[in-house]
Design an enzyme around this catalytic site. Structure first.
Site, PDB file in Angstrom:
ATOM      1  N   TYR A 193       2.043   4.720   6.724  1.00 43.27           N
ATOM      2  CA  TYR A 193       2.734   3.962   5.674  1.00 43.27           C
ATOM      3  C   TYR A 193       4.057   3.408   6.218  1.00 43.27           C
ATOM      4  O   TYR A 193       4.328   2.206   6.125  1.00 43.27           O
ATOM      5  CB  TYR A 193       2.959   4.869   4.460  1.00 43.27           C
ATOM      6  CG  TYR A 193       3.931   4.321   3.437  1.00 43.27           C
ATOM      7  CD1 TYR A 193       3.594   3.232   2.630  1.00 43.27           C
ATOM      8  CD2 TYR A 193       5.200   4.894   3.258  1.00 43.27           C
ATOM      9  CE1 TYR A 193       4.493   2.728   1.693  1.00 43.27           C
ATOM     10  CE2 TYR A 193       6.094   4.403   2.323  1.00 43.27           C
ATOM     11  CZ  TYR A 193       5.739   3.315   1.541  1.00 43.27           C
ATOM     12  OH  TYR A 193       6.627   2.831   0.616  1.00 43.27           O
ATOM     13  N   TYR A 247       0.898  -1.163   0.000  1.00 42.28           N
ATOM     14  CA  TYR A 247       0.000   0.000   0.000  1.00 42.28           C
ATOM     15  C   TYR A 247       0.933   1.208   0.000  1.00 42.28           C
ATOM     16  O   TYR A 247       1.607   1.474   0.993  1.00 42.28           O
ATOM     17  CB  TYR A 247      -0.892  -0.008   1.240  1.00 42.28           C
ATOM     18  CG  TYR A 247      -1.941   1.077   1.188  1.00 42.28           C
ATOM     19  CD1 TYR A 247      -3.246   0.783   0.814  1.00 42.28           C
ATOM     20  CD2 TYR A 247      -1.616   2.406   1.465  1.00 42.28           C
ATOM     21  CE1 TYR A 247      -4.204   1.777   0.723  1.00 42.28           C
ATOM     22  CE2 TYR A 247      -2.564   3.405   1.372  1.00 42.28           C
ATOM     23  CZ  TYR A 247      -3.853   3.088   1.012  1.00 42.28           C
ATOM     24  OH  TYR A 247      -4.793   4.084   0.916  1.00 42.28           O
TER      25      TYR A 247
HETATM   26  N1  NAP Z   1       7.397   4.416  -5.129  1.00 45.17           N
HETATM   27  C1  NAP Z   1       8.325   4.865  -4.296  1.00 45.17           C
HETATM   28  O1  NAP Z   1       8.784   6.013  -4.395  1.00 45.17           O
HETATM   29  C2  NAP Z   1       8.859   3.980  -3.201  1.00 45.17           C
HETATM   30  C3  NAP Z   1       9.739   4.527  -2.264  1.00 45.17           C
HETATM   31  C4  NAP Z   1      10.249   3.725  -1.254  1.00 45.17           C
HETATM   32  C5  NAP Z   1       9.902   2.386  -1.182  1.00 45.17           C
HETATM   33  N2  NAP Z   1       9.023   1.868  -2.085  1.00 45.17           N
HETATM   34  C6  NAP Z   1       8.661   0.461  -1.938  1.00 45.17           C
HETATM   35  O2  NAP Z   1       8.928  -0.212  -3.150  1.00 45.17           O
HETATM   36  C7  NAP Z   1       7.941  -1.224  -3.369  1.00 45.17           C
HETATM   37  C8  NAP Z   1       7.307  -1.031  -4.732  1.00 45.17           C
HETATM   38  O3  NAP Z   1       6.679   0.246  -4.781  1.00 45.17           O
HETATM   39  P1  NAP Z   1       5.947   0.765  -6.090  1.00 45.17           P
HETATM   40  O4  NAP Z   1       6.011   2.245  -6.079  1.00 45.17           O
HETATM   41  O5  NAP Z   1       6.420   0.007  -7.272  1.00 45.17           O
HETATM   42  O6  NAP Z   1       4.455   0.349  -5.756  1.00 45.17           O
HETATM   43  P2  NAP Z   1       3.170   0.466  -6.693  1.00 45.17           P
HETATM   44  O7  NAP Z   1       3.528   1.091  -7.994  1.00 45.17           O
HETATM   45  O8  NAP Z   1       2.092   1.085  -5.869  1.00 45.17           O
HETATM   46  O9  NAP Z   1       2.826  -1.058  -6.989  1.00 45.17           O
HETATM   47  C9  NAP Z   1       2.201  -1.863  -6.057  1.00 45.17           C
HETATM   48  C10 NAP Z   1       1.699  -3.083  -6.795  1.00 45.17           C
HETATM   49  O10 NAP Z   1       0.959  -3.894  -5.882  1.00 45.17           O
HETATM   50  C11 NAP Z   1      -0.224  -4.320  -6.526  1.00 45.17           C
HETATM   51  N3  NAP Z   1      -1.265  -4.666  -5.568  1.00 45.17           N
HETATM   52  C12 NAP Z   1      -1.840  -3.853  -4.660  1.00 45.17           C
HETATM   53  N4  NAP Z   1      -2.779  -4.538  -3.973  1.00 45.17           N
HETATM   54  C13 NAP Z   1      -2.800  -5.794  -4.473  1.00 45.17           C
HETATM   55  C14 NAP Z   1      -3.558  -6.975  -4.199  1.00 45.17           C
HETATM   56  N5  NAP Z   1      -4.494  -6.992  -3.242  1.00 45.17           N
HETATM   57  N6  NAP Z   1      -3.321  -8.096  -4.937  1.00 45.17           N
HETATM   58  C15 NAP Z   1      -2.389  -8.099  -5.887  1.00 45.17           C
HETATM   59  N7  NAP Z   1      -1.634  -7.011  -6.200  1.00 45.17           N
HETATM   60  C16 NAP Z   1      -1.842  -5.880  -5.496  1.00 45.17           C
HETATM   61  C17 NAP Z   1      -0.599  -3.135  -7.377  1.00 45.17           C
HETATM   62  O11 NAP Z   1      -1.549  -3.523  -8.353  1.00 45.17           O
HETATM   63  P3  NAP Z   1      -2.602  -2.410  -8.912  1.00 45.17           P
HETATM   64  O12 NAP Z   1      -1.772  -1.410  -9.627  1.00 45.17           O
HETATM   65  O13 NAP Z   1      -3.479  -3.184  -9.804  1.00 45.17           O
HETATM   66  O14 NAP Z   1      -3.289  -1.857  -7.707  1.00 45.17           O
HETATM   67  C18 NAP Z   1       0.762  -2.766  -7.953  1.00 45.17           C
HETATM   68  O15 NAP Z   1       1.080  -3.592  -9.047  1.00 45.17           O
HETATM   69  C19 NAP Z   1       6.974  -1.143  -2.190  1.00 45.17           C
HETATM   70  O16 NAP Z   1       7.356  -2.049  -1.213  1.00 45.17           O
HETATM   71  C20 NAP Z   1       7.184   0.273  -1.654  1.00 45.17           C
HETATM   72  O17 NAP Z   1       6.886   0.345  -0.282  1.00 45.17           O
HETATM   73  C21 NAP Z   1       8.499   2.626  -3.091  1.00 45.17           C
END
Ligand code: NAP
Length: 286
Positions: A129, A65
């Protein structure tokens, strides 16, 4: 673990998951990135069946999330995805002898430090978060005999999904000025670099907590300015303080991550974020 078959959770639509899928495929791995409705991620049985059916040996979990402000109101959903789900997944991976690579965040820190955060620094999240992500980490680390790698990262940009940089560029094409926060400093990171470095780390069989980000640091304002300048847009970027841009969730003022442990393990020093940003922009925004 002979075969290189990996399940990438979040690999179809996630910002990072898409990059990991591409990088694994380019490196001749078999990357399986199922659609969200393929199975219920909260069902151990369904997860187990899918993993066994596809002879998977590695799981990259990018599901989370990730809406930092919305999490303050949707605490239950954040807990489910960031705390409950990793435990279900971790136990399945333990039972099947799978190498689990799980992603976490710089937002586990409170920003009080004045030098880059090491994996050993005590976390102290400021928002829901960060709290739920930290609980996910802790619960996973408590599972004994699980081959577990936790990679904390930060401030992601990359192709395939809307992100801070793409949002800024879209706004900058329409507006003459943009106010951007200058008193929050972090580690901007290109998803494709993170995916490459993650794979290199996995190839060393690393376990425990590592930080992977591009090198250097920036404020949101500096990141925006660099992106706008790189594309030659005329929009003026104006630095403002967080007080002038109130957000629901509290954020650390400083969350730069140290990649020292990653470099010691792999011999690799991540390239500077500016260089990575240019590659992203030249490839996908011109
Ligand atoms: N983005 C950043 O700047 C950032 C920074 C620090 C750390 N992180 C970490 O890096 C990791 C990846 O982040 P991200 O930005 O790539 O995340 P994201 O773009 O929000 O992707 C999350 C994924 O999880 C899927 N998902 C959510 N609920 C689900 C469910 N119930 N069943 C199956 N799939 C589900 C989403 O699918 P849908 O799209 O269909 O909802 C999406 O493909 C995470 O652990 C995050 O905490 C990210």
């Amino acid at each position: 673990m002979e075969n290189k078959i990996a399940l990438i959770l979040g690999g179809q639509t996630g910002l990072l998951g898409q990059a990991i899928t591409d990088i694994l495929n380019k490196n001749k791995w078999e990357a399986i990135s199922p659609a969200k409705n393929k199975f219920n991620i909260f069902s151990s049985e369904e997860l187990k069946n899918f993993i066994q059916k596809h002879h998977i040996s590695y799981v990259f979990n990018t599901i989370a999330y990730t809406q930092v402000d919305k999490a303050e109101q949707e605490q239950k959903k954040a807990i489910e995805l960031n705390r409950t789900f990793p435990v279900i997944l971790g136990n399945v991976c333990k039972e099947l002898g799978i190498y689990l690579i799980h992603y976490s965040t710089d937002f586990v820190f409170n920003g009080q430090k004045e030098s880059p955060y090491e994996p050993t620094d005590p976390p102290c999240p400021l928002n829901i978060y960060g709290k739920t992500k930290l609980e996910g980490e802790k619960n996973l680390l408590e599972i004994t005999n699980l081959k577990l790698l936790i990679i904390r990262t930060a401030w992601l940009f990359g192709q395939g999904k809307v992100n801070f940089v793409s949002k800024i560029l879209n706004l900058a094409k329409e507006k003459q000025t943009l106010n951007v926060v200058h008193d929050q400093v972090g580690s901007p990171t290109y998803t494709y670099d993170l995916a490459k470095y993650s794979l290199q780390l996995v190839n060393t069989n690393a376990t425990g907590i590592f930080h992977i980000v591009n090198s250097g640091q920036a404020s949101w304002c500096e990141l925006a300015q660099e992106a706008v300048h790189c594309l030659g847009l005329q929009c003026k970027i104006i630095p403002i303080s967080s007080h002038e841009f109130p957000q629901t969730a509290k954020r650390p003022t400083y969350s730069v991550l140290s990649t020292k442990k990653f470099t010691e393990q792999t011999g690799i020093t991540p390239r500077p974020w500016v260089q990575a940003l240019r590659e992203y922009l030249y490839s996908f925004h011109f």
